[in-house]
Every structure is written in C-alpha cells, then in structure tokens.
Design a protein around this motif. Structure first.
Motif, PDB file in Angstrom:
ATOM      1  N   TYR A 177     -19.028 -45.511 -15.983  1.00 10.97           N
ATOM      2  CA  TYR A 177     -19.194 -46.953 -16.160  1.00 10.97           C
ATOM      3  C   TYR A 177     -20.394 -47.259 -17.051  1.00 10.97           C
ATOM      4  N   GLY A 178     -21.492 -46.523 -16.838  1.00 13.55           N
ATOM      5  CA  GLY A 178     -22.679 -46.734 -17.649  1.00 13.55           C
ATOM      6  C   GLY A 178     -22.428 -46.465 -19.122  1.00 13.55           C
ATOM      7  N   TYR A 179     -21.705 -45.384 -19.398  1.00 11.71           N
ATOM      8  CA  TYR A 179     -21.379 -45.044 -20.797  1.00 11.71           C
ATOM      9  C   TYR A 179     -20.519 -46.143 -21.423  1.00 11.71           C
ATOM     10  N   ILE A 180     -19.470 -46.547 -20.701  1.00  8.97           N
ATOM     11  CA  ILE A 180     -18.562 -47.563 -21.221  1.00  8.97           C
ATOM     12  C   ILE A 180     -19.291 -48.881 -21.444  1.00  8.97           C
ATOM     13  N   TYR A 181     -20.134 -49.254 -20.483  1.00  7.87           N
ATOM     14  CA  TYR A 181     -20.888 -50.507 -20.598  1.00  7.87           C
ATOM     15  C   TYR A 181     -21.833 -50.471 -21.792  1.00  7.87           C
ATOM     16  N   LEU A 182     -22.479 -49.327 -21.998  1.00 10.76           N
ATOM     17  CA  LEU A 182     -23.423 -49.184 -23.104  1.00 10.76           C
ATOM     18  C   LEU A 182     -22.715 -49.276 -24.453  1.00 10.76           C
ATOM     19  N   MET A 183     -21.602 -48.560 -24.601  1.00  8.58           N
ATOM     20  CA  MET A 183     -20.896 -48.528 -25.882  1.00  8.58           C
ATOM     21  C   MET A 183     -20.225 -49.860 -26.195  1.00  8.58           C
ATOM     22  N   ARG A 184     -19.738 -50.547 -25.167  1.00 13.15           N
ATOM     23  CA  ARG A 184     -19.083 -51.836 -25.394  1.00 13.15           C
ATOM     24  C   ARG A 184     -20.093 -52.976 -25.494  1.00 13.15           C
ATOM     25  N   GLY A 185     -21.277 -52.761 -24.964  1.00 15.60           N
ATOM     26  CA  GLY A 185     -22.276 -53.822 -24.925  1.00 15.60           C
ATOM     27  C   GLY A 185     -23.255 -53.829 -26.082  1.00 15.60           C
ATOM     28  N   THR A 186     -23.182 -52.825 -26.960  1.00 16.69           N
ATOM     29  CA  THR A 186     -24.069 -52.771 -28.131  1.00 16.69           C
ATOM     30  C   THR A 186     -23.234 -52.799 -29.402  1.00 16.69           C
ATOM     31  N   PRO A 187     -23.760 -53.390 -30.479  1.00 18.85           N
ATOM     32  CA  PRO A 187     -22.992 -53.489 -31.728  1.00 18.85           C
ATOM     33  C   PRO A 187     -22.660 -52.119 -32.313  1.00 18.85           C
ATOM     34  N   LEU A 188     -21.468 -52.004 -32.864  1.00 15.59           N
ATOM     35  CA  LEU A 188     -21.044 -50.756 -33.492  1.00 15.59           C
ATOM     36  C   LEU A 188     -21.954 -50.394 -34.661  1.00 15.59           C
ATOM     37  N   LEU A 189     -22.415 -51.399 -35.398  1.00 17.67           N
ATOM     38  CA  LEU A 189     -23.309 -51.142 -36.523  1.00 17.67           C
ATOM     39  C   LEU A 189     -24.584 -50.455 -36.061  1.00 17.67           C
ATOM     40  N   VAL A 190     -25.136 -50.902 -34.929  1.00 13.00           N
ATOM     41  CA  VAL A 190     -26.339 -50.277 -34.369  1.00 13.00           C
ATOM     42  C   VAL A 190     -26.049 -48.821 -34.001  1.00 13.00           C
ATOM     43  N   GLN A 191     -24.906 -48.561 -33.418  1.00 19.50           N
ATOM     44  CA  GLN A 191     -24.540 -47.201 -33.036  1.00 19.50           C
ATOM     45  C   GLN A 191     -24.423 -46.292 -34.269  1.00 19.50           C
ATOM     46  N   VAL A 192     -23.834 -46.822 -35.331  1.00 19.75           N
ATOM     47  CA  VAL A 192     -23.729 -46.058 -36.583  1.00 19.75           C
ATOM     48  C   VAL A 192     -25.113 -45.741 -37.129  1.00 19.75           C
ATOM     49  N   PHE A 193     -26.012 -46.719 -37.132  1.00 23.33           N
ATOM     50  CA  PHE A 193     -27.374 -46.506 -37.623  1.00 23.33           C
ATOM     51  C   PHE A 193     -28.123 -45.483 -36.779  1.00 23.33           C
TER      52      PHE A 193
END
Length: 229
Positions: free
Chosen positions: A53-69
């Motif tokens: 749940y923590g992983y899913i919440y983190l990935m869905r709750g932060t912008p994809l652009l931030v994750q790419v950066f």
C-alpha cells in the motif's frame, strides 16, 4: 505541415518507434510488477499489505515527472557507486531511466486495477473450482486471473493510452521520442507546426490502440460473462 513531415521522416519515425517501445515495454514491465503488488495488497499479513500500500500510495501520489527526475538525475549523481556494481550503463541512458520510471509508476496503477478485478470475481465461481478439486494456485491461475483480466481490459486499455500520452515527459531528459523530436525541430525552425505533427502522431497511435483493444475485448467477452453467472 506536410513538408515538415516528409523532410524529417526519419526523425519522426525514430521518435514514433521510441514512444511506442517505451509505452509497450513499460506497460508490460508494470503488469509483471503489478500482479505481486496486487496479491500483496490482498494479503492478510498486515506488514506485507502495508508495504504494498505504501509503494502504491507513493507512486500514485507523486508526479511522474518528479519520479523521472529522481531516477535520471538523482541516481545519476551516484555514478561512481553505480559503476562499481556494474549498473552505470543502465542509469546513464535517458531512455532506460524513463522506462524504469514509467514501469514503476504504471505498476502502482495496474496493481490497483488488478486488485479490484480480483475482488470482483464472484465467490461462487471460486467455490465451484474448489468443488472440482482444484488447488488454490490452480483456481487463481485458471479461474480468477482470466476472469479478472477480462473484466479489467477496458481499464487497462485506458491506462495504456494514458501511459502513451504521458510518455512525452521523457523528452525533458533528452529522449528522442515524438515530443523530443518535435522540440528539436522547433529549436531549429521556430515553426509551431512541428507540434501539430507531433499531436497527429500521438493521435494515430491512440486510435490504433483503441481499435486493437476493442477487438481484444470482443474476444474476451465470454470470460466476462462467465464471471457473472
């Protein structure tokens, strides 16, 4: 517009190939990660379910652009350590970093889709499998997963289309996808028409995905019906 397309056909073809490859690979990799994530979310073990749940919440709750950066620039700052463990060849490539970010992000969304699909399978269907003497693994593999997948196809199709459109983000880390090629051509010509050409490229792929998905849904309609009886 036609001149911009024909004079730079090789560039557009490369951009289209990179976009489609990124979308399909990230969707497939995301699905392979989504299945264990969905099962972990359904686990009765609170620790396992909580981590998922923590992983899913983190990935869905932060912008994809931030994750790419964070993956491309953030992990790129550890080049020495990555060289020591033999992974620098992967993280120095913008395409691979974009692919990893998209796969990890898509896995979170697909995991929730899978979880909902699995929970929607009628209990009577599962009980019927038990009456036939099937093991828990066999029931999941032969009954639950096929029915759940058939029910989830429209939602997964939407996720694939959203993934395709979001793939334009990787142009900011120099990946020569459709948007990347459009930005490069615009920097040379200052002609906004290149973005119309890019939009038409995306639209063509979306229409193709939707056509293929409608055909796939038609072939799997009987599985959806089987899960409702």
């Amino acid at each position: 517009m036609l001149t911009l397309l024909t004079d730079n056909l090789a560039l557009w073809a490369q951009g289209l190939q990179n976009t489609v490859t990124l979308t399909l690979l990230s969707a497939l990799m995301g699905f392979s990660l989504a299945l264990p994530l969905a099962l972990a979310r359904l686990s009765r073990n609170r620790t396992i379910s909580g981590v998922a749940y923590g992983y899913i919440y983190l990935m869905r709750g932060t912008p994809l652009l931030v994750q790419v950066f964070l993956i491309y620039y953030g992990l790129g700052s550890f080049s020495r350590e990555l060289r020591d463990i033999g992974l620098w060849w992967f993280f120095r490539d913008a395409f691979y970093c974009g692919l990893l970010a998209f796969a990890l992000n898509s896995a979170a969304y697909q995991a929730e889709i899978l979880r909902g699909g699995i929970q929607a399978v009628p209990r009577g269907t599962i009980e019927a499998g038990r009456v036939l003497g099937l093991s828990t693994v066999q029931i999941f593999r032969k009954i639950v997963l096929p029915i759940a997948t058939a029910r989830m196809l429209p939602t997964i199709g939407n996720e694939l289309v959203l993934l395709l459109k979001a793939s334009a983000i990787v142009s900011v880390i120099t990946v020569p996808d459709i948007m990347g090629q459009a930005r490069s051509l615009y920097a040379q010509s200052f002609d906004l028409t290149v973005f119309y050409v890019a939009a038409l490229n995306y639209l063509a792929v979306v229409l193709l995905i939707e056509a293929l998905w409608r055909r796939l849904e038609g072939r799997n309609r009987w599985l959806h019906f089987a899960g409702t009886v």
